[in-house]
Design a protein around this motif. Structure first.
Motif, PDB file in Angstrom:
ATOM      1  N   LEU A   1       7.517  41.332  -8.656  1.00  0.00           N
ATOM      2  CA  LEU A   1       8.025  41.748  -9.964  1.00  0.00           C
ATOM      3  C   LEU A   1       7.840  43.245 -10.168  1.00  0.00           C
ATOM      4  O   LEU A   1       8.738  43.941 -10.655  1.00  0.00           O
ATOM      5  CB  LEU A   1       7.289  40.983 -11.072  1.00  0.00           C
ATOM      6  N   ALA A   2       6.664  43.736  -9.794  1.00  0.00           N
ATOM      7  CA  ALA A   2       6.367  45.155  -9.989  1.00  0.00           C
ATOM      8  C   ALA A   2       7.254  46.029  -9.103  1.00  0.00           C
ATOM      9  O   ALA A   2       7.757  47.066  -9.545  1.00  0.00           O
ATOM     10  CB  ALA A   2       4.892  45.423  -9.678  1.00  0.00           C
ATOM     11  N   ARG A   3       7.476  45.607  -7.875  1.00  0.00           N
ATOM     12  CA  ARG A   3       8.322  46.407  -6.974  1.00  0.00           C
ATOM     13  C   ARG A   3       9.749  46.502  -7.516  1.00  0.00           C
ATOM     14  O   ARG A   3      10.335  47.597  -7.553  1.00  0.00           O
ATOM     15  CB  ARG A   3       8.329  45.815  -5.567  1.00  0.00           C
ATOM     16  N   ASP A   4      10.293  45.371  -7.943  1.00  0.00           N
ATOM     17  CA  ASP A   4      11.654  45.390  -8.502  1.00  0.00           C
ATOM     18  C   ASP A   4      11.738  46.338  -9.696  1.00  0.00           C
ATOM     19  O   ASP A   4      12.694  47.113  -9.822  1.00  0.00           O
ATOM     20  CB  ASP A   4      12.068  43.981  -8.941  1.00  0.00           C
TER      21      ASP A   4
ATOM     22  N   THR B   1      -6.249  56.919 -25.586  1.00  0.00           N
ATOM     23  CA  THR B   1      -6.119  57.341 -24.185  1.00  0.00           C
ATOM     24  C   THR B   1      -4.869  56.756 -23.548  1.00  0.00           C
ATOM     25  O   THR B   1      -4.078  57.469 -22.923  1.00  0.00           O
ATOM     26  CB  THR B   1      -7.352  56.925 -23.367  1.00  0.00           C
ATOM     27  N   LEU B   2      -4.674  55.453 -23.697  1.00  0.00           N
ATOM     28  CA  LEU B   2      -3.499  54.815 -23.112  1.00  0.00           C
ATOM     29  C   LEU B   2      -2.215  55.336 -23.744  1.00  0.00           C
ATOM     30  O   LEU B   2      -1.212  55.544 -23.056  1.00  0.00           O
ATOM     31  CB  LEU B   2      -3.579  53.294 -23.270  1.00  0.00           C
ATOM     32  N   SER B   3      -2.246  55.561 -25.037  1.00  0.00           N
ATOM     33  CA  SER B   3      -1.059  56.079 -25.720  1.00  0.00           C
ATOM     34  C   SER B   3      -0.695  57.466 -25.207  1.00  0.00           C
ATOM     35  O   SER B   3       0.488  57.787 -25.027  1.00  0.00           O
ATOM     36  CB  SER B   3      -1.316  56.126 -27.229  1.00  0.00           C
ATOM     37  N   ARG B   4      -1.711  58.275 -24.942  1.00  0.00           N
ATOM     38  CA  ARG B   4      -1.465  59.625 -24.433  1.00  0.00           C
ATOM     39  C   ARG B   4      -0.812  59.585 -23.048  1.00  0.00           C
ATOM     40  O   ARG B   4      -0.040  60.469 -22.692  1.00  0.00           O
ATOM     41  CB  ARG B   4      -2.798  60.387 -24.377  1.00  0.00           C
ATOM     42  N   HIS B   5      -1.126  58.542 -22.284  1.00  0.00           N
ATOM     43  CA  HIS B   5      -0.589  58.433 -20.920  1.00  0.00           C
ATOM     44  C   HIS B   5       0.452  57.317 -20.811  1.00  0.00           C
ATOM     45  O   HIS B   5       0.667  56.781 -19.722  1.00  0.00           O
ATOM     46  CB  HIS B   5      -1.733  58.172 -19.934  1.00  0.00           C
ATOM     47  N   ARG B   6       1.094  56.995 -21.914  1.00  0.00           N
ATOM     48  CA  ARG B   6       2.010  55.856 -21.920  1.00  0.00           C
ATOM     49  C   ARG B   6       3.161  56.016 -20.931  1.00  0.00           C
ATOM     50  O   ARG B   6       3.699  55.020 -20.450  1.00  0.00           O
ATOM     51  CB  ARG B   6       2.545  55.598 -23.324  1.00  0.00           C
ATOM     52  N   ARG B   7       3.533  57.247 -20.627  1.00  0.00           N
ATOM     53  CA  ARG B   7       4.621  57.455 -19.655  1.00  0.00           C
ATOM     54  C   ARG B   7       4.184  57.094 -18.235  1.00  0.00           C
ATOM     55  O   ARG B   7       5.021  56.975 -17.341  1.00  0.00           O
ATOM     56  CB  ARG B   7       5.112  58.907 -19.691  1.00  0.00           C
ATOM     57  N   ASN B   8       2.873  56.934 -18.038  1.00  0.00           N
ATOM     58  CA  ASN B   8       2.342  56.588 -16.724  1.00  0.00           C
ATOM     59  C   ASN B   8       1.893  55.126 -16.680  1.00  0.00           C
ATOM     60  O   ASN B   8       1.218  54.707 -15.755  1.00  0.00           O
ATOM     61  CB  ASN B   8       1.150  57.500 -16.390  1.00  0.00           C
ATOM     62  N   ILE B   9       2.263  54.373 -17.730  1.00  0.00           N
ATOM     63  CA  ILE B   9       1.947  52.948 -17.798  1.00  0.00           C
ATOM     64  C   ILE B   9       3.264  52.189 -17.856  1.00  0.00           C
ATOM     65  O   ILE B   9       4.033  52.325 -18.816  1.00  0.00           O
ATOM     66  CB  ILE B   9       1.078  52.625 -19.029  1.00  0.00           C
ATOM     67  N   PHE B  10       3.525  51.416 -16.835  1.00  0.00           N
ATOM     68  CA  PHE B  10       4.800  50.707 -16.725  1.00  0.00           C
ATOM     69  C   PHE B  10       4.584  49.235 -17.069  1.00  0.00           C
ATOM     70  O   PHE B  10       3.793  48.545 -16.427  1.00  0.00           O
ATOM     71  CB  PHE B  10       5.360  50.859 -15.307  1.00  0.00           C
ATOM     72  N   LEU B  11       5.273  48.781 -18.105  1.00  0.00           N
ATOM     73  CA  LEU B  11       5.141  47.409 -18.579  1.00  0.00           C
ATOM     74  C   LEU B  11       6.308  46.585 -18.042  1.00  0.00           C
ATOM     75  O   LEU B  11       7.468  46.902 -18.292  1.00  0.00           O
ATOM     76  CB  LEU B  11       5.118  47.379 -20.108  1.00  0.00           C
ATOM     77  N   VAL B  12       5.973  45.558 -17.304  1.00  0.00           N
ATOM     78  CA  VAL B  12       6.973  44.742 -16.625  1.00  0.00           C
ATOM     79  C   VAL B  12       7.064  43.383 -17.311  1.00  0.00           C
ATOM     80  O   VAL B  12       6.048  42.696 -17.465  1.00  0.00           O
ATOM     81  CB  VAL B  12       6.610  44.542 -15.139  1.00  0.00           C
ATOM     82  N   ARG B  13       8.244  42.998 -17.713  1.00  0.00           N
ATOM     83  CA  ARG B  13       8.442  41.703 -18.353  1.00  0.00           C
ATOM     84  C   ARG B  13       8.741  40.643 -17.313  1.00  0.00           C
ATOM     85  O   ARG B  13       9.633  40.804 -16.490  1.00  0.00           O
ATOM     86  CB  ARG B  13       9.594  41.785 -19.354  1.00  0.00           C
ATOM     87  N   GLU B  14       7.956  39.561 -17.334  1.00  0.00           N
ATOM     88  CA  GLU B  14       8.202  38.439 -16.431  1.00  0.00           C
ATOM     89  C   GLU B  14       8.976  37.375 -17.199  1.00  0.00           C
ATOM     90  O   GLU B  14       8.423  36.679 -18.049  1.00  0.00           O
ATOM     91  CB  GLU B  14       6.871  37.862 -15.924  1.00  0.00           C
ATOM     92  N   TRP B  15      10.257  37.271 -16.911  1.00  0.00           N
ATOM     93  CA  TRP B  15      11.096  36.342 -17.658  1.00  0.00           C
ATOM     94  C   TRP B  15      10.908  34.907 -17.189  1.00  0.00           C
ATOM     95  O   TRP B  15      11.101  33.959 -17.960  1.00  0.00           O
ATOM     96  CB  TRP B  15      12.558  36.763 -17.543  1.00  0.00           C
ATOM     97  N   VAL B  16      10.585  34.726 -15.917  1.00  0.00           N
ATOM     98  CA  VAL B  16      10.295  33.379 -15.415  1.00  0.00           C
ATOM     99  C   VAL B  16       8.797  33.173 -15.578  1.00  0.00           C
ATOM    100  O   VAL B  16       8.003  33.648 -14.774  1.00  0.00           O
ATOM    101  CB  VAL B  16      10.714  33.219 -13.935  1.00  0.00           C
ATOM    102  N   ARG B  17       8.397  32.481 -16.617  1.00  0.00           N
ATOM    103  CA  ARG B  17       6.993  32.354 -16.963  1.00  0.00           C
ATOM    104  C   ARG B  17       6.224  31.594 -15.881  1.00  0.00           C
ATOM    105  O   ARG B  17       6.658  30.559 -15.390  1.00  0.00           O
ATOM    106  CB  ARG B  17       6.837  31.624 -18.298  1.00  0.00           C
ATOM    107  N   ASN B  18       5.075  32.127 -15.527  1.00  0.00           N
ATOM    108  CA  ASN B  18       4.199  31.471 -14.558  1.00  0.00           C
ATOM    109  C   ASN B  18       2.773  31.677 -15.039  1.00  0.00           C
ATOM    110  O   ASN B  18       2.257  32.788 -14.997  1.00  0.00           O
ATOM    111  CB  ASN B  18       4.404  32.081 -13.162  1.00  0.00           C
ATOM    112  N   GLU B  19       2.169  30.621 -15.508  1.00  0.00           N
ATOM    113  CA  GLU B  19       0.835  30.731 -16.102  1.00  0.00           C
ATOM    114  C   GLU B  19      -0.261  30.235 -15.166  1.00  0.00           C
ATOM    115  O   GLU B  19      -1.314  29.804 -15.605  1.00  0.00           O
ATOM    116  CB  GLU B  19       0.789  29.939 -17.420  1.00  0.00           C
TER     117      GLU B  19
END
Length: 265
Positions: free
Chosen positions: A29-32, A184-202
């Protein structure tokens, strides 16, 4: 141009007790996602199991967790298992593990680019961008940054600012809120990539261990090779789950200025 994309290695730290299909799915997921940004070219992934010194209840020996991870990743042509962290006599901070791997990656990069120099020792006219390393995690990991006493501020700064994170959504967790609520995270938000997993796997390693203790099937939650290894070595029994029971996690017994490693399984 694809050649101008930044080479990127994804590093996942954790117990991997045991490694599950979900752990491996995070890498795909992260690579895509990182490819879809148009900025990065993922050139590798690294699974780094924590050492036995972590002290978590039910944590089986690192040699078994390493062996299971290697079996699970036999079908991957880009994700590997690294034993360095697992072989340390004591628990290692995530940021220290990242520094280790980044140093190794840079050394490989310098060696490879050195071979590209011409007969006069000059580099090619257009040199490729330097590689980067980012921490791959479940989105719930971001919440650990805000738990008092678990992370040093400068370590959060280094992980988020110098390296960066790729966080894959998990269940109802809202990683955007964690980023918003942390200065801290907000300051570096451009360096934090949030990936949505549409096929849920818990899939949870904790639930997998519970099923194994009770003699229930875990087929399709783990690779068959890992299930076979677990049965061969009689792992995840009632006795193994009692290991480290009542013990305080090593991160919490170190000096107060030492951060907590990933709590993820």
């Amino acid at each position: 141009m694809a050649s101008r994309r930044v080479p990127l290695v994804l590093l996942a730290c954790g117990s991997f007790n045991p490694i599950t299909n979900q752990h491996m799915r995070l890498f795909e997921l992260a690579r895509d996602h990182m490819h879809s940004t148009g900025q990065y070219h993922v050139v590798g992934g690294v699974v780094s199991p924590v050492s036995d010194g972590y002290g978590k209840q039910g944590l089986v020996l690192a040699k078994h967790r390493i062996a299971m991870a290697k079996l699970a990743l036999q079908t991957s042509d880009w994700v590997t298992v690294d034993e360095w962290e697992s072989q340390q006599p004591d628990w290692t901070e995530t940021v220290v593990t990242m520094r280790h791997h980044y140093g190794r990656i840079l050394k490989q990069y310098e060696q490879s680019t050195g071979k590209d120099k011409d007969s006069n020792g000059n580099p090619p006219p257009i040199s490729s961008p330097s590689p980067q390393l980012k921490l791959l995690c479940g989105a719930d990991f971001l919440d650990t940054f805000e738990v008092p006493g678990l992370w040093l501020d400068e370590h959060v700064e280094e992980v988020a600012g110098r390296f960066g994170l790729v966080c894959v959504s998990r269940g109802g967790v809202q990683p955007e809120r964690a980023v918003h609520e942390s200065d801290t995270l907000s300051r570096h938000r451009r360096n934090i990539f949030l990936v949505r997993e549409w096929v849920r796997n818990e899939t949870s390693a904790t639930e997998v261990r519970r099923a194994l203790r009770r003699g229930l099937s875990v087929k399709y939650l783990l690779p068959d090779s890992v299930i076979e290894y677990i049965h061969q070595h009689d792992l995840y029994t009632e006795d193994s789950e009692r290991k480290n029971k009542g013990a305080v996690l090593r991160p919490l017994t170190k000096q107060a200025d030492v951060p907590l490693k990933s709590l993820d399984d």
